[in-house]
Scaffold this motif. Structure first.
Motif, PDB file in Angstrom:
ATOM      1  N   ILE A  83       0.899  -1.155   0.000  1.00  0.00           N
ATOM      2  CA  ILE A  83       0.000   0.000   0.000  1.00  0.00           C
ATOM      3  C   ILE A  83       0.940   1.207   0.000  1.00  0.00           C
ATOM      4  O   ILE A  83       1.553   1.532   1.012  1.00  0.00           O
ATOM      5  CB  ILE A  83      -0.916   0.018   1.241  1.00  0.00           C
ATOM      6  CG1 ILE A  83      -1.825  -1.215   1.264  1.00  0.00           C
ATOM      7  CG2 ILE A  83      -1.765   1.302   1.259  1.00  0.00           C
ATOM      8  CD1 ILE A  83      -2.678  -1.347   2.520  1.00  0.00           C
ATOM      9  N   GLY A  84       1.107   1.832  -1.153  1.00  0.00           N
ATOM     10  CA  GLY A  84       2.029   2.959  -1.284  1.00  0.00           C
ATOM     11  C   GLY A  84       3.461   2.512  -1.536  1.00  0.00           C
ATOM     12  O   GLY A  84       3.710   1.364  -1.910  1.00  0.00           O
ATOM     13  N   GLY A  85       4.406   3.397  -1.327  1.00  0.00           N
ATOM     14  CA  GLY A  85       5.820   3.142  -1.645  1.00  0.00           C
ATOM     15  C   GLY A  85       6.514   2.326  -0.573  1.00  0.00           C
ATOM     16  O   GLY A  85       7.062   2.846   0.388  1.00  0.00           O
ATOM     17  N   VAL A  86       6.508   1.008  -0.761  1.00  0.00           N
ATOM     18  CA  VAL A  86       7.093   0.074   0.206  1.00  0.00           C
ATOM     19  C   VAL A  86       8.243  -0.668  -0.461  1.00  0.00           C
ATOM     20  O   VAL A  86       8.072  -1.212  -1.555  1.00  0.00           O
ATOM     21  CB  VAL A  86       6.016  -0.925   0.712  1.00  0.00           C
ATOM     22  CG1 VAL A  86       6.626  -2.006   1.581  1.00  0.00           C
ATOM     23  CG2 VAL A  86       4.926  -0.187   1.478  1.00  0.00           C
ATOM     24  N   TYR A  87       9.422  -0.689   0.172  1.00  0.00           N
ATOM     25  CA  TYR A  87      10.623  -1.256  -0.448  1.00  0.00           C
ATOM     26  C   TYR A  87      11.211  -2.380   0.398  1.00  0.00           C
ATOM     27  O   TYR A  87      11.324  -2.255   1.626  1.00  0.00           O
ATOM     28  CB  TYR A  87      11.655  -0.145  -0.665  1.00  0.00           C
ATOM     29  CG  TYR A  87      11.052   1.026  -1.397  1.00  0.00           C
ATOM     30  CD1 TYR A  87      10.829   0.968  -2.774  1.00  0.00           C
ATOM     31  CD2 TYR A  87      10.619   2.150  -0.704  1.00  0.00           C
ATOM     32  CE1 TYR A  87      10.222   2.017  -3.444  1.00  0.00           C
ATOM     33  CE2 TYR A  87      10.010   3.204  -1.377  1.00  0.00           C
ATOM     34  CZ  TYR A  87       9.805   3.133  -2.746  1.00  0.00           C
ATOM     35  OH  TYR A  87       9.189   4.166  -3.398  1.00  0.00           O
ATOM     36  N   THR A  88      11.593  -3.461  -0.271  1.00  0.00           N
ATOM     37  CA  THR A  88      12.088  -4.670   0.391  1.00  0.00           C
ATOM     38  C   THR A  88      13.153  -4.376   1.444  1.00  0.00           C
ATOM     39  O   THR A  88      13.075  -4.862   2.567  1.00  0.00           O
ATOM     40  CB  THR A  88      12.700  -5.614  -0.667  1.00  0.00           C
ATOM     41  OG1 THR A  88      11.802  -5.680  -1.771  1.00  0.00           O
ATOM     42  CG2 THR A  88      12.923  -6.995  -0.104  1.00  0.00           C
TER      43      THR A  88
END
Ligand code: CO
Ligand code: ZN
Length: 327
Positions: A83-88
């Protein structure tokens, strides 16, 4: 303001599921506003009508980034989407919390070709302590947010969801201290910014303001090997010139600069190369709305440990109050 910030950042409210955070904000603003309403998409609007001057919209988004369950396997492990800008890189080994308090650990698949390589987002899963699909307490479509405690270190404040609960705190505090202005001021706590500034769009159409200002976080250039950027933590709120989604209206930008100078409030000028804010949506509503953005400098944006400086927060409130006097 620390207690308010702790309360706001701790509340649950991923994009599209803002009810818990909306309740928290509503309780804060109820005694302060002349009128409170919720728009059809869920944004919360507090109105303070001091005069018949301009209709001014001040916006902060109340939603936060998070994840949503897409699939639960037969052993009870859940796969998820963003949900939105999520980075590993920001999340392996971290935890999420669901609306009902269920906690999940963010695990990563063991079978990877090169363990030193950044894994694909699709290789992550949630472990909520279930043993099978049947006893898994979460299911497809359930949203969750990242969890990490609110901490202070000198004047630095660290928490998840500073983006953009710090903007919500600035708006609440501005409303609290606003005694006199000639204008009809609408304090907006918008939904769904992180998935495309959707709440700001409809709310601006409804209010039809003469001027709009978004209050949100911006990244800084003051950490090791950071992309060069003239914004630092603790050097004052940043008046936006341009970001990836908008160019601030010169009149709104200059109004903020002039008032900062006049009141001797420290400020910085911001050109952000990646990312944008609700102001990008607000300025394109109806025939166009002169819009600007006041940014609270923030390190580690979109990680669970977003860091701001208390003094920048206080100076943001001061500057908004000056702007409301002078507009
Ligand atoms: Co954001
Ligand atoms: Zn934001």
């Amino acid at each position: 303001m620390r207690e308010l910030i702790r309360k706001l950042t701790g509340a649950f409210g991923p994009s599209g599921a803002e009810e818990p955070i909306r309740k928290v904000i509503r309780a804060e603003i109820e005694p302060l506003a002349d009128e409170i309403r919720v728009d059809p998409l869920g944004s919360l609007i507090a109105r303070k009508q001091c005069g018949d001057g301009k209709r001014i919209l001040l916006d902060a988004h109340m939603d936060e980034i998070g994840v949503m369950v897409t699939y639960v396997d037969e052993k009870g492990f859940a796969r998820f989407t963003r949900i939105g800008g999520v980075y590993t890189l920001n999340h392996v080994g971290g935890r999420v919390a669901f609306a009902d308090g269920t906690v999940g650990v963010i695990g990563i698949e063991g079978k990877r070709k090169d363990p030193n390589k950044v894994p694909k987002f699709e290789q992550l899963y949630l472990d909520v302590g279930a043993t099978s699909r049947d006893d898994c307490p979460v299911g497809v479509g359930d949203p969750a947010v990242f969890v990490r405690p609110f901490e202070t270190q000198g004047t630095r404040l660290i928490s998840k969801a500073m983006d953009d609960r710090i903007g919500c705190a600035v708006l609440i505090e501005t409303l609290r201290r606003l005694e006199q202005t000639d204008h009809d001021v609408h304090f907006v706590f918008a939904v769904q910014e992180e998935v495309g500034m959707r709440g700001a769009h409809t709310v601006t159409y409804g209010i039809d303001p003469d001027m709009a200002i978004a209050v949100d976080v911006t990244t800084t250039g003051d950490t090791p090997e950071a992309r060069p950027m003239a914004v630092e933590l603790g050097k004052g709120p940043a008046i936006k010139i341009k970001d990836a989604g908008m160019i601030a209206h010169p009149a709104v930008r200059d109004l903020m600069i002039q008032q900062a100078k006049k009141a001797e409030i420290p400020y910085q000028l911001e050109v952000l190369e990646r990312g944008t804010t609700d102001a990008a949506a607000m300025q394109l509503v109806r025939a166009g709305v002169p819009s600007g953005c006041l940014s609270v400098p923030c390190r580690y944006v979109h990680t669970p440990s977003e860091m701001v400086d208390e003094q920048d927060v206080e100076n943001s409130v001061q500057l908004l109050l000056e702007v409301l006097q002078a507009a």
